[in-house]
Design an enzyme around this catalytic site. Structure first.
Site, mmCIF file in Angstrom:
data_model
loop_
_atom_site.group_PDB
_atom_site.id
_atom_site.type_symbol
_atom_site.label_atom_id
_atom_site.label_comp_id
_atom_site.label_asym_id
_atom_site.label_seq_id
_atom_site.Cartn_x
_atom_site.Cartn_y
_atom_site.Cartn_z
ATOM 1 N N ASP A 312 -24.771 0.556 8.848
ATOM 2 C CA ASP A 312 -23.317 0.523 8.818
ATOM 3 C C ASP A 312 -22.777 0.295 7.420
ATOM 4 O O ASP A 312 -23.512 0.021 6.490
ATOM 5 C CB ASP A 312 -22.818 -0.636 9.685
ATOM 6 C CG ASP A 312 -22.915 -0.304 11.152
ATOM 7 O OD1 ASP A 312 -22.938 0.883 11.476
ATOM 8 O OD2 ASP A 312 -22.970 -1.242 11.960
ATOM 9 N N LYS A 334 -18.036 3.518 8.983
ATOM 10 C CA LYS A 334 -16.790 4.211 8.651
ATOM 11 C C LYS A 334 -16.100 3.545 7.475
ATOM 12 O O LYS A 334 -16.009 2.337 7.369
ATOM 13 C CB LYS A 334 -15.885 4.313 9.852
ATOM 14 C CG LYS A 334 -15.251 3.028 10.291
ATOM 15 C CD LYS A 334 -14.239 3.339 11.376
ATOM 16 C CE LYS A 334 -14.265 2.226 12.387
ATOM 17 N NZ LYS A 334 -14.373 2.428 13.704
ATOM 18 N N MET A 448 -11.818 -9.018 11.540
ATOM 19 C CA MET A 448 -11.200 -7.680 11.553
ATOM 20 C C MET A 448 -9.682 -7.741 11.542
ATOM 21 O O MET A 448 -9.029 -6.896 12.135
ATOM 22 C CB MET A 448 -11.665 -6.892 12.795
ATOM 23 C CG MET A 448 -13.141 -6.585 12.762
ATOM 24 S SD MET A 448 -13.669 -5.661 14.201
ATOM 25 C CE MET A 448 -13.901 -6.970 15.381
HETATM 26 N N1 SAH Z 1 -21.341 -8.503 13.313
HETATM 27 C C1 SAH Z 1 -20.529 -8.922 12.188
HETATM 28 C C2 SAH Z 1 -19.040 -8.708 12.430
HETATM 29 C C3 SAH Z 1 -18.683 -7.269 12.614
HETATM 30 S S1 SAH Z 1 -16.953 -7.035 12.755
HETATM 31 C C4 SAH Z 1 -20.847 -10.372 11.870
HETATM 32 O O1 SAH Z 1 -21.508 -11.045 12.657
HETATM 33 O O2 SAH Z 1 -20.483 -10.814 10.779
HETATM 34 C C5 SAH Z 1 -16.502 -6.772 11.073
HETATM 35 C C6 SAH Z 1 -15.667 -7.919 10.585
HETATM 36 O O3 SAH Z 1 -16.509 -8.971 10.169
HETATM 37 C C7 SAH Z 1 -14.841 -7.616 9.377
HETATM 38 O O4 SAH Z 1 -13.630 -6.970 9.704
HETATM 39 C C8 SAH Z 1 -14.580 -8.989 8.824
HETATM 40 O O5 SAH Z 1 -13.586 -9.659 9.577
HETATM 41 C C9 SAH Z 1 -15.894 -9.673 9.115
HETATM 42 N N2 SAH Z 1 -16.804 -9.674 7.959
HETATM 43 C C10 SAH Z 1 -18.013 -9.127 7.884
HETATM 44 N N3 SAH Z 1 -18.596 -9.386 6.703
HETATM 45 C C11 SAH Z 1 -17.717 -10.137 6.007
HETATM 46 C C12 SAH Z 1 -17.728 -10.745 4.715
HETATM 47 N N4 SAH Z 1 -18.778 -10.609 3.906
HETATM 48 N N5 SAH Z 1 -16.646 -11.453 4.333
HETATM 49 C C13 SAH Z 1 -15.591 -11.589 5.136
HETATM 50 N N6 SAH Z 1 -15.526 -11.047 6.363
HETATM 51 C C14 SAH Z 1 -16.577 -10.330 6.797
#
Ligand code: SAH
Length: 711
Positions: A312, A334, A448
């Site tokens: 991803d 995406k 998100m």
């Molecule tokens: N499975 C992922 C989340 C996927 S949804 C997890 O456990 O982290 C994607 C969302 O995760 C983004 O829109 C944001 O809100 C958050 N996110 C992922 N990586 C991030 C990062 N390094 N810093 C801040 N937010 C992050």
């Protein structure tokens, strides 16, 4: 809409095309579908074996008609298509497959392969069928044949006076059935033994990649199972180097809840290789929040063993790079606004790769099961008989706030936390139940939701949460461009915008936010400017971030190898090569390394170069020279123009690891801040720029530099 369906003019092709037409017409009564017959090269040349016509003999003209807009979709037997489609064309999702098997048609009295007498003549145009049947019946005589199904049946049952006498024919069962000639079939050949052509019995619908609306209509009638099987069999063709001169076939069989890929390949003449591959396993791996070091050991091991890596957007390039060189890497993420693979296509892709027998790793940001749709992918794969396991990851929901010194729970401050999705379709308001988020002893973490920070904050306040409740937005946590904005529900929207927070970002609401900076993150809330060299070390930014600081990395240079600077002759009389930077290794080309190894020359990383006639220092033109040592410049640090301006007053400090970075930054800078120098030369360069507040590292190391100005 009016759609034109291109097809070949043979009876079989027309039956297939009409089948597609009537199904589309029934599903989309508002549209009209018209059949357009296109004559193909394969149809015109009837005097040569098909295998000699080259791949795609039946497809090229149809594809040309698609590209020129003469037709809107083309119906093929999928096995006639080349594995790689012309640019601009795609296949719609496969529909339910017809009979994949080969069928034997015997002249009476024989009723099966076993009945055929020794020396009987079996006609087939396919090197694959001949090779596989020969394995079972080496005593039979195989001969080529061409023509449409009717012609072939006539040659068997009513040969002309000049035609050879045949005892049996092998044909695709699907074709006979579509023509209503099932009656002539003597025996269906076991497809795990007489392995069919890849995609045999599968109709393919090809169309222009830009016709998204038409594709959606056709895809809606598609079948997951058929799509995955079709892709897996085509994968094998790609792997085997599809060529219709060769005996190549593949059949993905689903039996007792498991897939097996039966496949055959081999040289034009001589024995073929038959394999029965069980489906590979799919491992969902959590990549962690961004910093590649935050993957689990188990996750990294899985990546290192991957044969296919499907990843991803938020996954770091270092982790993608950790897969073996031979691993196929597929990006399905995406960019916001841009097209990405829809979830059902990702599912079908994972399934197809697994069916093709390969070890698949599905790499996802954070933890696969936290808003990662990992559960959906796993359920889909298990349902289709593919083994699937998940390796957890460090979720950004916890690690993101933590990277800035915000613990999601803390005794006496927050006794629990809730992770909430703030994802919404386009412009619709969020469907969040704010009234359920008023517990002051909890932390609320919104994923998100960067675009909705103001909406969420005011939603919470309207529902009764105090406007003074601490809130923070952490963006790109643990990544190079990490940022954090801190405030209250009243102003977090403005502060996040002012700080330049960008996606991916998390909104954290609750009293834990005020713990920031008090918990072993001595740099929390401070901003640092660090000039970096592309391809060079990123150690200083990494250390600062680990201490909770925000770092603005500016690229000021690029390391470039000076070709031919060092030749084997330079190693004469040398027994030690020293490097004062890892970049010096750029001089160690394969040719040089061979000499280094042969002569047993030592290569060492040193802090300081000491005079010695047998030592050679690999370095760069700007480095200081030491008398009594031979220096050879093997790389340069070329300047890269700085993007935008640099307002030093925005930073708590700027850290310089070399004198050239000082010059390059100050050429674009205004304002002032404390500056840290890694050594005397850098210190002098800062003085030349008129900087007054300078600290110098006790030792020339990244750790010491950070200690000098950040702790
Ligand atoms: N499975 C992922 C989340 C996927 S949804 C997890 O456990 O982290 C994607 C969302 O995760 C983004 O829109 C944001 O809100 C958050 N996110 C992922 N990586 C991030 C990062 N390094 N810093 C801040 N937010 C992050």
């Amino acid at each position: 809409m009016d759609y034109r369906i291109g097809t070949r003019g043979s009876k079989l092709a027309l039956v297939q095309a009409n089948g597609v037409k009537s199904r589309l017409a029934a599903a989309y009564p508002g549209d009209t579908f018209e059949i357009v017959v296109v004559t193909t090269h394969g149809d015109r040349v009837t005097d040569r074996p098909i295998a000699e016509l080259g791949g795609g003999a039946f497809a090229h003209e149809l594809e040309r008609a698609l590209l020129s807009g003469e037709v809107d979709l083309a119906v093929h037997s999928m096995k006639d298509l080349a594995v790689t489609l012309p640019d601009g064309l795609v296949l719609a999702k496969a529909w339910t497959r017809g009979d994949p098997r080969d069928a034997l048609v015997c002249r009476a009295p024989a009723k099966s392969l076993a009945d055929l007498p020794s020396g009987a003549v079996v006609a087939t145009g396919s090197p694959r069928r001949a090779a596989l049947l020969r394995r079972m019946r080496p005593d039979l005589v195989f001969t080529g044949i061409r023509g449409n199904v009717d012609t072939r049946l006539r040659k068997l049952f009513e040969p002309g006076p000049d035609e050879p006498r045949l005892d049996a024919l092998v044909l695709a069962a699907a074709g006979l059935k579509r023509l209503g000639r099932e009656d002539v079939i003597s025996e269906y050949l076991d497809p795990s033994v007489v392995i069919p052509a890849a995609n045999q019995g599968q109709v393919a619908i090809e169309l222009r990649a830009c016709d998204a609306e038409l594709k959606a209509k056709i895809d809606a009638l598609g079948d997951d199972h058929a799509e995955a099987v079709a892709t897996a069999e085509r994968e094998f063709l790609r792997e085997a180097g599809a060529d219709c001169h060769l005996p190549i076939g593949a059949f993905a069989e689903f039996r007792d809840g498991r897939f097996t890929l039966h496949c055959v390949s081999g040289p034009a003449e001589g024995p073929v290789t038959v394999e029965h591959r069980t489906a590979g396993e799919v491992t969902l791996v959590g990549a962690g929040p961004g910093d590649p070091e935050l993957v689990t050991v188990k996750g990294l091991n899985a990546i290192r063993a991957a044969e296919v890596l499907v990843y991803d957007r938020l996954v770091s390039s270092e982790l993608v790079g950790a897969a073996p060189a031979s691993c196929e890497r597929i990006y399905v993420g995406k960019e916001s606004g841009r097209h990405s693979l829809p979830q059902d296509e990702i599912n079908a892709l994972l399934l197809a790769k697994a069916i093709s027998g390969r070890r698949v790793v599905r790499l996802k940001g954070g933890d696969p099961f936290v808003f990662g749709r990992g559960g959906e992918e796993m359920a889909y794969l298990l349902e289709h008989g593919v083994e699937c396991r998940a390796i957890p990851g460090v979720t950004s929901a916890v690690a993101g706030p933590a990277a800035f010194g915000i613990p999601v729970t803390h005794r006496g401050v927050a006794n629990g936390f809730e992770v909430v999705t703030a994802h919404a379709k386009n412009d619709e308001p969020l469907a969040l139940d704010y009234a359920r988020m008023l517990d002051v002893s909890r932390t609320y973490v919104f994923l998100m939701g960067l675009a909705r920070v103001r909406e969420i904050a005011s939603g919470l306040v309207s529902a009764g949460r105090a406007a003074t409740t601490p809130a923070a937005v952490v963006s790109a946590a643990t990544m190079p461009e990490a940022k954090c904005a801190e405030g209250t529900l009243a102003d977090i929207g403005d502060r996040s915008q002012a700080a330049g927070c960008a996606s991916p970002a998390i909104l954290v609401v609750g009293d834990v936010v005020s713990l920031r900076g008090r918990l072993g993150f001595p740099c929390a809330g401070r901003r640092f400017l660090v000039p970096v060299i592309e391809g060079g070390s990123r150690r200083i930014p990494g250390l600062l971030r680990a201490l909770g600081g925000e770092v603005d990395e500016r690229i000021v240079g690029r390391i470039v190898r000076i070709d031919g600077a060092l030749s084997p002759a330079d190693l004469e009389g040398v027994d030690r090569i020293v490097l004062t930077s890892e970049n010096g290794r750029l001089g160690l080309t394969d040719e040089i390394l061979a000499v280094v190894r042969a002569k047993g020359i030592r290569v060492e990383r040193v802090r300081e170069v000491k005079p010695d006639v047998r030592t050679l220092h690999l370095t760069q033109p700007d480095a200081p020279r030491v008398s009594g040592v031979r220096h050879i410049d093997v790389y340069r640090n070329d300047p890269v123009p700085i993007e935008g301006e640099v307002d030093l007053s925005r930073y708590d400090a700027a850290l310089f690891a070399c004198a050239s970075s000082v010059e390059r930054i100050f050429a674009a800078a205004h304002g002032s801040t404390r500056c840290a120098a890694i050594g005397a030369r850098t210190h002098a360069a800062l003085e030349r720029q008129g900087v007054e507040d300078i600290v110098t590292a006790a030792e020339p190391t990244a750790e010491s530099l950070v200690r000098a100005c950040a702790l």
